[in-house]
Design a protein around this motif. Structure first.
Motif, PDB file in Angstrom:
ATOM      1  N   LYS A  43      59.910  -2.740  -3.577  1.00 24.74           N
ATOM      2  CA  LYS A  43      59.839  -3.239  -2.333  1.00 24.74           C
ATOM      3  C   LYS A  43      59.493  -4.715  -2.252  1.00 24.74           C
ATOM      4  O   LYS A  43      60.068  -5.741  -1.598  1.00 24.74           O
ATOM      5  N   SER A  44      58.610  -4.967  -2.758  1.00 24.96           N
ATOM      6  CA  SER A  44      58.069  -6.575  -2.363  1.00 24.96           C
ATOM      7  C   SER A  44      59.023  -7.408  -3.257  1.00 24.96           C
ATOM      8  O   SER A  44      59.437  -8.358  -2.654  1.00 24.96           O
ATOM      9  N   THR A  45      59.642  -6.814  -4.453  1.00 28.90           N
ATOM     10  CA  THR A  45      60.674  -7.776  -5.180  1.00 28.90           C
ATOM     11  C   THR A  45      61.833  -7.845  -4.279  1.00 28.90           C
ATOM     12  O   THR A  45      62.254  -9.072  -4.084  1.00 28.90           O
ATOM     13  N   PHE A 160      57.800  -9.085   6.564  1.00 27.23           N
ATOM     14  CA  PHE A 160      56.282  -8.632   6.353  1.00 27.23           C
ATOM     15  C   PHE A 160      56.179  -7.869   4.854  1.00 27.23           C
ATOM     16  O   PHE A 160      56.764  -6.888   4.715  1.00 27.23           O
ATOM     17  N   ASP A 161      55.262  -8.110   4.259  1.00 29.59           N
ATOM     18  CA  ASP A 161      54.820  -7.438   3.067  1.00 29.59           C
ATOM     19  C   ASP A 161      53.597  -6.712   3.252  1.00 29.59           C
ATOM     20  O   ASP A 161      52.376  -7.478   3.029  1.00 29.59           O
ATOM     21  N   GLU A 162      53.531  -5.560   3.586  1.00 30.18           N
ATOM     22  CA  GLU A 162      52.318  -4.679   3.858  1.00 30.18           C
ATOM     23  C   GLU A 162      51.278  -5.643   4.538  1.00 30.18           C
ATOM     24  O   GLU A 162      50.106  -5.754   4.262  1.00 30.18           O
ATOM     25  N   PRO A 163      51.666  -5.816   5.806  1.00 35.21           N
ATOM     26  CA  PRO A 163      50.433  -7.125   6.319  1.00 35.21           C
ATOM     27  C   PRO A 163      49.291  -6.429   6.826  1.00 35.21           C
ATOM     28  O   PRO A 163      48.531  -6.904   7.264  1.00 35.21           O
TER      29      PRO A 163
HETATM   30 MG   LIG Z   1      54.415  -4.825  -3.094  1.00 37.16          MG
END
Ligand SMILES: [Mg+2]
Ligand SMILES: Nc1ncnc2c1ncn2[C@@H]1O[C@H](COP(=O)(O)OP(=O)(O)OP(=O)(O)O)[C@@H](O)[C@H]1O
Lengths: 419, 278
Positions: A43-45, A160-163
């Motif tokens: 996901k982050s990638t 947003f990355d797991e904000p």
């Molecule tokens: Mg991540």
């Protein structure tokens, strides 16, 4: 305002690890897209490739129809909120929020910067903290500063990355509604990575479920919940998760460890040659027969309840069952995919809070066989997925989205006209 | 609470001998500097009587031809060496902290090995080389050895500082619209400021206090204070130059003290706290 298009995006890291394996995704203008999946699924990638912090190995990324694969982050005009906020500790809250404006040198006068920062701070209720340093703020305040830095500029999209993952449960709830409100108000395309079931289901117009770098299903939360395409999506969406039971086809009934359910006509063909399907039943589709009267179609059964958990508004009962060894390896594999802990095989029942079932009781339950999903053992494909129903849900949620976006635009216009 | 007090007291008890140990020579030098000439050898720790004759001697009197140019040289050499060393070390440490290139470990190892090299063994060959290429008794002739002495340590200190700074900050800056250079200058350098000041001070002190290179690689025109002190003579043949040397030592100590007091405020530990959660 922008739409984002991903075409067969691949990411291979320097050490040869394939983190994203050909993901295609269309994110409409103003849409709130959620990326979910177990830890390490990429996901982050994916998000970092969109924003430009990670090179795209193969595939094409378009923003508003323009290919941006080769553009540096600063030329993509996207705003990102990092999981750990990444505030500049040597700058005050004001300067943190003003940072993107100051970088756009010559574009804004000092007064404009002040006015924009103050407007952003007002939205996020940060006015009283503008002179303070990030180190002295609470977690929620830092989170809002990070959001302020994103909304202060006219970015084409928010990422947003797991904000919210660093906040406690209560604050998370507040910030969640805050983000939803803000996104609707600004009508900005948003991509949001999360672990959290509730965030995924409540915030997203559509949710993309990833598994080991591969896209499983992209659909509205309701469609994911009611018409999952496969075992993985069915198991990932929903809390407590869907119950998976090993089944045996015996003529026109499916023999489950707890009861037998009839096989409807259209399914019988599909089950040809698939003797050992997996049946999935959501915890809330199993009812306590002493509280609620069964319908004619319902299948009833008796089972001994092992443990109950009373949560005030609802109640969970756990019913252990013997699993079929021929199917167990598949269920174990699924459990691993879902980051599970390899727990005992048990049925979770989401009971009415009024239910009087207690630990150790032998109780009567019933369930509607039409609500059960049947999955192929080998491929995990959902054999009971109703495409028409799925299309209908998709249409409805798209309409909902357009309507709420239009409403917020109209409100915005009205406010602008009034002032 | 009680535990805390106990800790404080034991800490104070431990540090007291250290403080006394380090302060005695300093006080002694002050004492010698203000003792009148007649009392120089009276074996008293505290001065009996007070005079500024020694300061007058080195600042305006007979020793001023020797001292004042040396002071100027010291300042110039110190500032140039510090500036170059800090700039080079910052870039080098940043590359080591952020980039993955082959030979990175090698660079760090060699840097450390170089700083273990006995300085005195370098002086004679350097003297010959400097003489033949015309660097003898010049400012660059001193700055170059000081750089090679201080760069390894500076690089080590600064790369440790850079490694502490979360990489996300830089990425956040890039997403906010910064070029790599802007992200470096506006985010990384301010955050590494304590490290930058530390290396700056170390370099300055090394250049300021060095005697070995200064005495061997200079003659009249580039001589720095530590070397110049060796050439002090008494007011007459029968007097020891102790007082003058002490006065000069006091004068060159003053900038050091000022520097430390100034930068102490800048060297605030934990400046990065609050950047990220945790
Ligand atoms: Mg991540
Ligand atoms: N720089 C890297 N080099 C090599 N592999 C990496 C790198 N960064 C991430 N990976 C791998 O890529 C995969 C996906 O990582 P990613 O950070 O995108 O996961 P994620 O879905 O965001 O997980 P989480 O929910 O835990 O944040 C992981 O298996 C990870 O080990």
């Amino acid at each position: 305002m922008a739409n984002i298009e991903l075409r067969d995006i691949v990411k291979t890291y320097g050490d040869g690890f394939k983190a994203v394996k050909g993901v295609s995704l269309d994110i409409a203008d103003g849409e709130f897209m959620i990326l979910v999946g177990p830890s390490g699924c990429g996901k982050s990638t994916l998000l970092r490739m969109i924003v430009g912090l990670e090179d795209i190995t193969a595939g094409e990324l378009k923003i508003s129809g323009k290919r941006v694969n080769e553009l540096a982050p600063r030329d993509r005009n996207l705003a990102m909120v990092f999981q750990n906020y990444a505030l500049y500790p040597h700058l005050s809250v004001f300067e943190n929020i003003a940072f993107p404006l100051r970088l756009a040198r010559g574009q804004f006068t000092e007064d404009e910067v002040k006015q924009k920062v103050n407007a952003a701070a007002a939205v996020l209720e940060l006015q009283d903290h503008l002179d303070r340093k990030p180190a002295n703020l609470s977690g929620g305040q830092r989170q809002r500063v990070a959001m302020g830095r994103a909304i202060v500029r006219d970015a084409d999209a928010f990422l947003f990355d797991e904000p919210l993952s660093n906040l406690d449960a209560k604050l998370r709830g507040q910030m969640r509604t805050e983000i939803a409100r803000m996104q609707r108000r600004l009508g900005i395309t948003t991509v949001y990575v999360t672990h959290d079931q509730i965030e995924a289901m409540t915030l997203g117009d559509r949710v993309a479920v990833l598994k080991r770098g591969e896209l499983q299903q992209v659909a509205s939360p309701r469609e994911l919940y009611e018409q999952p395409v496969n075992l993985f999506v069915a198991g990932f969406i929903g809390s407590p998760p869907m119950n998976f039971l090993p089944a045996r086809v015996d003529g026109d009934v499916l023999k489950l460890p707890i009861c037998d359910i009839p096989i409807p006509g259209e399914l019988q063909q599909k089950l040809e040659g698939r003797d050992l399907p997996i049946v999935g039943i959501r915890p809330e589709y199993i009812k306590d027969s002493s509280v609620q009267r069964p319908n004619d179609r319902d299948v009833t059964f008796e089972a001994q309840v092992d443990v109950t958990e009373w949560l005030g508004n609802e109640q969970y009962a756990y019913v252990p069952f013997e699993s079929d060894p021929a199917v167990q390896h598949k269920l174990d594999e699924l459990d691993r995919d879902l980051d599970g802990e390899g727990l005992r095989t048990q049925l979770v029942v989401n009971l009415d809070a009024r239910s009087r079932i207690r630990e150790g009781d032998v109780a009567r339950f019933h369930l509607d066989p039409a609500m059960a999903h049947v999955f192929d053992l080998a491929t995990g494909e959902n054999l009971t997925r109703n495409e028409e129903e799925a299309a209908r849900i998709a249409r409805e949620s798209e309409e909902d989205r357009r309507r709420s976006l239009e409403r917020s635009k109209a409100r915005e216009a009205a406010e602008a006209g009034a002032s | 609470m009680e535990q805390n007090n106990k800790q404080k007291w034991s800490l104070a008890l431990v540090s007291l001998p250290v403080i006394i140990w380090t302060l005695i020579p300093v006080i002694w030098i002050f004492s010698l500097a203000v003792k009148p000439q007649a009392n120089q050898a009276d074996n008293n720790f505290w001065p009996r009587g007070f005079s500024l004759d020694n300061f007058e001697l080195i600042l305006f009197g007979g020793a001023s031809d020797l001292f004042l140019p040396a002071l100027l040289n010291s300042i110039i050499v110190g500032l140039i060496a510090t500036t170059i060393s800090v700039i080079l070390a910052t870039f080098c440490a940043y590359a080591i902290a952020r980039l993955n290139f082959s030979g990175k470990k090698m660079i760090l190892f060699v840097a450390l090995a170089v700083s273990f090299f006995p300085v005195i063994s370098l002086v004679t060959p350097l003297f010959d080389v400097w003489r033949s290429i015309g660097l003898f008794d010049t400012i660059p002739g001193l700055v170059i050895p000081y750089l090679s002495l201080t760069l390894p340590l500076s690089i080590w200190i600064l790369s440790a500082f850079f490694q502490q700074i979360p990489w996300e900050l830089e990425q956040a800056a890039q997403v906010d619209g910064a070029t790599s250079w802007q992200a470096f200058r506006k985010v990384i350098v301010p955050l590494a400021a304590p490290g930058v000041f530390t290396t700056g001070i170390i370099t300055f002190f090394t250049a300021w206090n060095d005697f070995v290179f200064a005495i061997s690689l200079t003659s009249e025109s580039a001589r720095t204070v530590p070397a110049a002190l060796a050439f002090f003579t008494g007011a007459s043949q029968f007097e020891q130059p102790t007082g003058a040397i002490s006065a000069a030592a006091v004068i060159v100590t003053i900038p050091v003290v000022i520097l430390v007091l100034l930068f102490q405020k800048r060297i605030v530990a934990g400046l990065t706290s609050g950047a990220v959660k945790g």
